[in-house]
Design a protein around this motif. Structure first.
Motif, short mmCIF file in Angstrom:
data_model
loop_
_atom_site.label_atom_id
_atom_site.label_comp_id
_atom_site.label_asym_id
_atom_site.label_seq_id
_atom_site.Cartn_x
_atom_site.Cartn_y
_atom_site.Cartn_z
N THR A 255 0.82 -1.21 0.00
CA THR A 255 0.00 0.00 0.00
C THR A 255 0.86 1.25 0.00
OG1 THR A 255 -1.77 -1.17 1.19
CG2 THR A 255 -1.82 1.24 1.22
N SER A 256 1.88 1.29 0.86
CA SER A 256 2.73 2.48 0.93
C SER A 256 3.52 2.68 -0.35
CB SER A 256 3.67 2.38 2.13
OG SER A 256 4.61 1.32 1.97
N THR A 257 3.94 1.58 -0.98
CA THR A 257 4.67 1.68 -2.24
C THR A 257 3.77 2.24 -3.33
OG1 THR A 257 6.14 -0.15 -1.65
CG2 THR A 257 5.95 0.40 -3.98
N PHE A 258 2.51 1.79 -3.37
CA PHE A 258 1.58 2.34 -4.35
C PHE A 258 1.40 3.84 -4.15
CE2 PHE A 258 -2.72 3.89 -5.10
CZ PHE A 258 -2.78 3.76 -6.47
N LEU A 259 1.17 4.27 -2.91
CA LEU A 259 0.98 5.70 -2.66
C LEU A 259 2.22 6.50 -3.04
CD1 LEU A 259 -0.90 5.81 0.77
CD2 LEU A 259 -1.73 6.65 -1.44
N ALA A 260 3.39 5.95 -2.74
CA ALA A 260 4.63 6.66 -3.07
C ALA A 260 4.79 6.80 -4.58
CB ALA A 260 5.83 5.93 -2.47
N PHE A 261 4.53 5.74 -5.33
CA PHE A 261 4.65 5.82 -6.78
C PHE A 261 3.64 6.80 -7.35
CE2 PHE A 261 7.40 2.13 -6.82
CZ PHE A 261 8.11 2.26 -8.01
N ALA A 262 2.38 6.72 -6.91
CA ALA A 262 1.35 7.59 -7.45
C ALA A 262 1.60 9.05 -7.12
CB ALA A 262 -0.02 7.16 -6.91
#
Length: 449
Positions: A255-262
């Protein structure tokens, strides 16, 4: 070539000793680079945090001081002397690649610091033959004893940075938090997100970067999970497919990786990540215990997930954030986050504070405290997968999250306690300040992006 045979856990400290010994030998600071294979050296963390990646590379090209870097960012670069601290690897599949990169960066002298048997095992016969010719080296006791007075030599492009015990503790705490949140491959993802050149969706300093880069997200994320669990269809998908009990840290990292990429990555990388998530959503479908069908790609459910997240992230930031958003910045945050939600497939996406409040109210008739929701709340707040020493500070984060929930949500989940009711706010604020101390301020982090 020299070899300092020490356990991987001691490689950074031993590499520091080697640098000081080399300086005593007469090598100029600008001729030396210390490269890590695992966790970054505290000096590198400091330079990036205080001056951003621009200052980091300025320090390299200035050639005035010892350069502290990571092998993954040193491809194609050289120094007369390279001290390679083999302090572990985050990605075992790239271990040999990182090792070979570090072994090939020195023009004149290479000092390898780490577990020799492991290095030879990973490197193979060619590395074993090369190490057989290396001088087995141990920096002199006199040099080691005199080590830290020379720390003033280590500067970034802005000002001198002396790493004392408190600063080292802060860096280690921040690194431990980052590893928990971002996962074992977090460093690799972080480099791709922040070092890849190209246009981004959101400029530095924009509201979405400030909110998603602030330590208050620790509380906001927990509140979002609690709130989202109240939708029976969304909760059924989480309970049946996410593995939140068997692999909670893995789910958090994803989840945190998705938010960081987006939020921070190039547009191309952000869109690639979103397509990957959409593909996963297409495969997540099933029925609730009472027979109602659900699918994670349902635009209505995606809207609920977004609404719960946006409301929670804003609530946490406005209560515990480093610098609150103005009313106009709140609306700007919602417009920016709406771009991500729509890309994921949400249909109704609020773009103002008033629309967010109204949308949250429209979902209330659909919410209910299912057994799965109550179990998730109990797991998140009372049975976290943490060692005993970490549970009290986590408990303060949890109390802060509960204190921010709407009264009706606290009642439905039965999560309010005397502590969260009376001290939840101050406890949450204290916990967020502790996290911020470990990971650095959002403004400093935004300068690195």
């Amino acid at each position: 070539m020299r070899i300092v045979d020490v356990p991987a856990d001691d490689a950074i400290d031993a590499a520091d000793d080697a640098v000081e010994a080399l300086l005593e030998e007469g090598w100029d600071p600008g001729q030396i680079a210390l490269l890590a294979t695992g966790r970054r050296h505290p000096e590198q963390v400091n330079v990036v945090e205080h001056g951003g990646h621009a200052a980091y590379w300025d320090a390299f090209f200035a050639e005035e001081d010892v350069f502290y870097g990571h092998v993954l960012g040193f491809k194609g670069l050289e120094r007369q002397v390279v001290v390679l601290a083999v302090n572990g690897v985050r990605d075992a599949g790239r271990a040999r690649e990182m090792l070979y990169t570090g072994l090939s960066r020195a023009r004149v002298l290479l000092v390898v610091v780490g577990d020799r048997s492991w290095i030879e095992q990973v490197g193979g016969e060619a590395v074993r033959k090369r190490l057989a010719k290396a001088e087995v080296w141990s920096p002199s006791a006199e040099t080691v004893a005199a080590r830290r007075p020379a720390a003033a030599r280590h500067t970034d492009s802005m000002s001198a940075v002396v790493v004392g015990p408190v600063e080292r503790l802060r860096v280690r705490l921040g690194d431990a938090l980052f590893t928990k949140v971002a996962g074992p491959d977090g460093d690799v993802a972080r480099d791709r997100i922040h070092l890849t050149p190209g246009p981004r969706w959101f400029p530095p300093g924009s509201p979405i970067r400030r909110v998603h880069g602030d330590a208050a997200m620790f509380v906001g994320g927990l509140r979002a999970l609690l709130l989202q669990s109240l939708h029976p269809l969304a909760m059924a998908g989480v309970a049946g497919h996410s593995g939140y009990r068997s692999d909670p840290w893995g789910r958090l990292a994803r989840t945190s990786t998705f938010l960081a990429f987006a939020t921070f990555a190039t547009i191309a990388d952000a869109e690639e990540m979103i397509e990957r998530v959409r593909s996963v959503h297409e495969r997540v479908r099933g029925k609730t215990p009472d027979g109602r069908p659900y699918r994670a790609s349902d635009p209505h459910l995606l809207s609920w997930v977004h609404v719960a997240e946006a409301d929670s992230f804003l609530a946490a930031h406005q209560r515990y954030g480093e610098r609150r958003l103005t009313p106009s910045e709140v609306d700007e945050y919602l417009r920016q986050s709406a771009r991500i939600a729509r890309a994921l497939g949400a249909d109704v996406v609020p773009e103002t504070r008033a629309e967010l409040t109204a949308c949250l109210e429209e979902y209330r008739p659909e919410l209910e405290p299912t057994p799965e929701a109550l179990d998730a709340a109990r797991f998140l707040l009372r049975e976290p997968p943490l060692p005993a020493p970490a549970r009290p500070p986590y408990g303060m984060l949890g109390a802060g999250a509960v204190a921010l929930l709407p009264p009706w949500a606290r009642e439905m989940l039965d999560v309010e306690t005397r502590f969260s009711r009376t001290l939840g706010g101050p406890a949450g604020a204290f916990a967020v300040r502790a996290v911020r101390w470990g990971m650095g301020t959002s403004e400093r982090r935004d300068r690195t992006r």
